[in-house]
Scaffold this motif. Structure first.
Motif, PDB file in Angstrom:
ATOM      1  N   MET A   1       0.835  -1.190   0.000  1.00 57.90           N
ATOM      2  CA  MET A   1       0.000   0.000   0.000  1.00 57.90           C
ATOM      3  C   MET A   1       0.876   1.248   0.000  1.00 57.90           C
ATOM      4  N   PRO A   2       0.357   2.333  -0.538  1.00 61.60           N
ATOM      5  CA  PRO A   2       1.116   3.583  -0.540  1.00 61.60           C
ATOM      6  C   PRO A   2       1.305   4.140   0.869  1.00 61.60           C
ATOM      7  N   LEU A   3       2.365   4.904   1.030  1.00 65.68           N
ATOM      8  CA  LEU A   3       2.684   5.531   2.315  1.00 65.68           C
ATOM      9  C   LEU A   3       2.385   7.026   2.229  1.00 65.68           C
ATOM     10  N   TYR A   4       1.784   7.551   3.282  1.00 65.86           N
ATOM     11  CA  TYR A   4       1.396   8.959   3.316  1.00 65.86           C
ATOM     12  C   TYR A   4       1.828   9.602   4.620  1.00 65.86           C
ATOM     13  N   GLU A   5       1.983  10.937   4.568  1.00 61.04           N
ATOM     14  CA  GLU A   5       2.177  11.750   5.758  1.00 61.04           C
ATOM     15  C   GLU A   5       1.106  12.838   5.744  1.00 61.04           C
ATOM     16  N   HIS A   6       0.450  13.034   6.878  1.00 59.69           N
ATOM     17  CA  HIS A   6      -0.638  13.995   6.992  1.00 59.69           C
ATOM     18  C   HIS A   6      -0.313  14.999   8.099  1.00 59.69           C
ATOM     19  N   VAL A   7      -0.652  16.258   7.868  1.00 61.12           N
ATOM     20  CA  VAL A   7      -0.559  17.290   8.890  1.00 61.12           C
ATOM     21  C   VAL A   7      -1.944  17.909   9.017  1.00 61.12           C
ATOM     22  N   LEU A   8      -2.453  17.938  10.241  1.00 50.33           N
ATOM     23  CA  LEU A   8      -3.754  18.530  10.533  1.00 50.33           C
ATOM     24  C   LEU A   8      -3.543  19.758  11.414  1.00 50.33           C
ATOM     25  N   ILE A   9      -4.291  20.813  11.141  1.00 51.27           N
ATOM     26  CA  ILE A   9      -4.277  21.996  11.998  1.00 51.27           C
ATOM     27  C   ILE A   9      -5.692  22.165  12.531  1.00 51.27           C
TER      28      ILE A   9
ATOM     29  N   ARG B   1      -5.157  32.889  15.051  1.00 49.97           N
ATOM     30  CA  ARG B   1      -3.725  33.160  14.902  1.00 49.97           C
ATOM     31  C   ARG B   1      -2.866  31.956  15.259  1.00 49.97           C
ATOM     32  N   LYS B   2      -3.428  31.014  15.984  1.00 47.64           N
ATOM     33  CA  LYS B   2      -2.701  29.815  16.411  1.00 47.64           C
ATOM     34  C   LYS B   2      -3.529  28.589  16.102  1.00 47.64           C
ATOM     35  N   GLY B   3      -2.887  27.418  16.175  1.00 45.66           N
ATOM     36  CA  GLY B   3      -3.606  26.179  15.937  1.00 45.66           C
ATOM     37  C   GLY B   3      -2.867  24.998  16.531  1.00 45.66           C
ATOM     38  N   HIS B   4      -3.605  23.936  16.804  1.00 42.59           N
ATOM     39  CA  HIS B   4      -3.032  22.673  17.266  1.00 42.59           C
ATOM     40  C   HIS B   4      -2.561  21.903  16.033  1.00 42.59           C
ATOM     41  N   TYR B   5      -1.297  21.517  16.018  1.00 39.59           N
ATOM     42  CA  TYR B   5      -0.732  20.773  14.903  1.00 39.59           C
ATOM     43  C   TYR B   5      -0.625  19.294  15.274  1.00 39.59           C
ATOM     44  N   ALA B   6      -0.996  18.437  14.322  1.00 40.84           N
ATOM     45  CA  ALA B   6      -0.874  16.996  14.499  1.00 40.84           C
ATOM     46  C   ALA B   6      -0.265  16.405  13.236  1.00 40.84           C
ATOM     47  N   PHE B   7       0.534  15.367  13.399  1.00 44.10           N
ATOM     48  CA  PHE B   7       1.245  14.724  12.300  1.00 44.10           C
ATOM     49  C   PHE B   7       0.965  13.229  12.336  1.00 44.10           C
ATOM     50  N   LEU B   8       0.570  12.662  11.188  1.00 41.41           N
ATOM     51  CA  LEU B   8       0.280  11.227  11.083  1.00 41.41           C
ATOM     52  C   LEU B   8       1.095  10.625   9.960  1.00 41.41           C
ATOM     53  N   ARG B   9       1.625   9.446  10.196  1.00 39.84           N
ATOM     54  CA  ARG B   9       2.238   8.639   9.139  1.00 39.84           C
ATOM     55  C   ARG B   9       1.329   7.438   8.926  1.00 39.84           C
ATOM     56  N   SER B  10       0.909   7.219   7.679  1.00 40.77           N
ATOM     57  CA  SER B  10      -0.045   6.142   7.442  1.00 40.77           C
ATOM     58  C   SER B  10       0.385   5.266   6.282  1.00 40.77           C
ATOM     59  N   ASP B  11      -0.137   4.052   6.314  1.00 37.49           N
ATOM     60  CA  ASP B  11       0.026   3.065   5.261  1.00 37.49           C
ATOM     61  C   ASP B  11      -1.397   2.675   4.880  1.00 37.49           C
ATOM     62  N   ALA B  12      -1.925   3.314   3.832  1.00 37.83           N
ATOM     63  CA  ALA B  12      -3.344   3.158   3.540  1.00 37.83           C
ATOM     64  C   ALA B  12      -3.602   3.254   2.041  1.00 37.83           C
ATOM     65  N   PRO B  13      -4.692   2.633   1.570  1.00 39.13           N
ATOM     66  CA  PRO B  13      -5.076   2.814   0.168  1.00 39.13           C
ATOM     67  C   PRO B  13      -5.581   4.237  -0.063  1.00 39.13           C
ATOM     68  N   SER B  14      -5.581   4.659  -1.303  1.00 43.57           N
ATOM     69  CA  SER B  14      -5.963   6.040  -1.607  1.00 43.57           C
ATOM     70  C   SER B  14      -7.417   6.328  -1.244  1.00 43.57           C
ATOM     71  N   ASP B  15      -8.299   5.324  -1.310  1.00 35.42           N
ATOM     72  CA  ASP B  15      -9.699   5.536  -0.938  1.00 35.42           C
ATOM     73  C   ASP B  15      -9.825   5.905   0.542  1.00 35.42           C
ATOM     74  N   ALA B  16      -9.035   5.278   1.392  1.00 35.86           N
ATOM     75  CA  ALA B  16      -9.073   5.579   2.822  1.00 35.86           C
ATOM     76  C   ALA B  16      -8.570   6.993   3.083  1.00 35.86           C
ATOM     77  N   VAL B  17      -7.536   7.400   2.370  1.00 34.88           N
ATOM     78  CA  VAL B  17      -6.981   8.740   2.545  1.00 34.88           C
ATOM     79  C   VAL B  17      -7.980   9.789   2.066  1.00 34.88           C
ATOM     80  N   GLN B  18      -8.639   9.529   0.943  1.00 38.23           N
ATOM     81  CA  GLN B  18      -9.638  10.471   0.439  1.00 38.23           C
ATOM     82  C   GLN B  18     -10.803  10.608   1.405  1.00 38.23           C
TER      83      GLN B  18
END
Length: 122
Positions: free
Chosen positions: A1-9, A56-73
């Motif tokens: 499966m493809p590997l992804y990195e996600h950043v959420l604010i 002006r500020k936000g909570h940052y989160a970082f995820l590393r995932s191993d998922a199919p593109s449908d799950a990421v979408q």
């Protein structure tokens, strides 16, 4: 499966536990759609480069995932619909690096930066 990195604010007025709860929520969304979260990091509250929705500020989160593109979408779709999430960035990577991300490393542990001399650009 493809590997992804996600950043959420997420919005700044959330508590730390609520922001970490968002990480768990989106991790389960990926898991329910056939993927898995390899690693996650909570980077804390950081100042934004510009205002987003009057914040002006936000909570940052970082995820590393191993998922199919449908799950990421699906995860991105739900994140954009979620009221607490301001921004989402997803990048497809070739491999996940071991250890903490650059944001979590101390300055001494990071590699040396290149000099910014004008002569190097030619």
């Amino acid at each position: 499966m493809p590997l992804y990195e996600h950043v959420l604010i997420a919005r700044q007025d959330l508590s730390n536990t609520q922001a970490e709860g968002l990480i768990e929520h989106f991790s389960t969304v990926l898991a329910d759609n056939g993927g898995k979260v390899v690693d996650n990091e909570y980077w804390g509250v950081r100042t934004l480069a510009y205002k987003i929705n009057k914040n002006r500020k936000g909570h940052y989160a970082f995820l590393r995932s191993d998922a199919p593109s449908d799950a990421v979408q699906e995860m991105e779709r739900l994140a954009r619909l979620h009221d607490d999430v301001m921004r989402v960035l997803t990048i497809k990577v070739e491999e996940h690096k071991e250890g903490p991300s650059v944001q979590m490393q101390k300055r001494e542990e990071r590699g040396e930066r290149r000099s910014r001399d004008r002569d190097d650009r030619n």
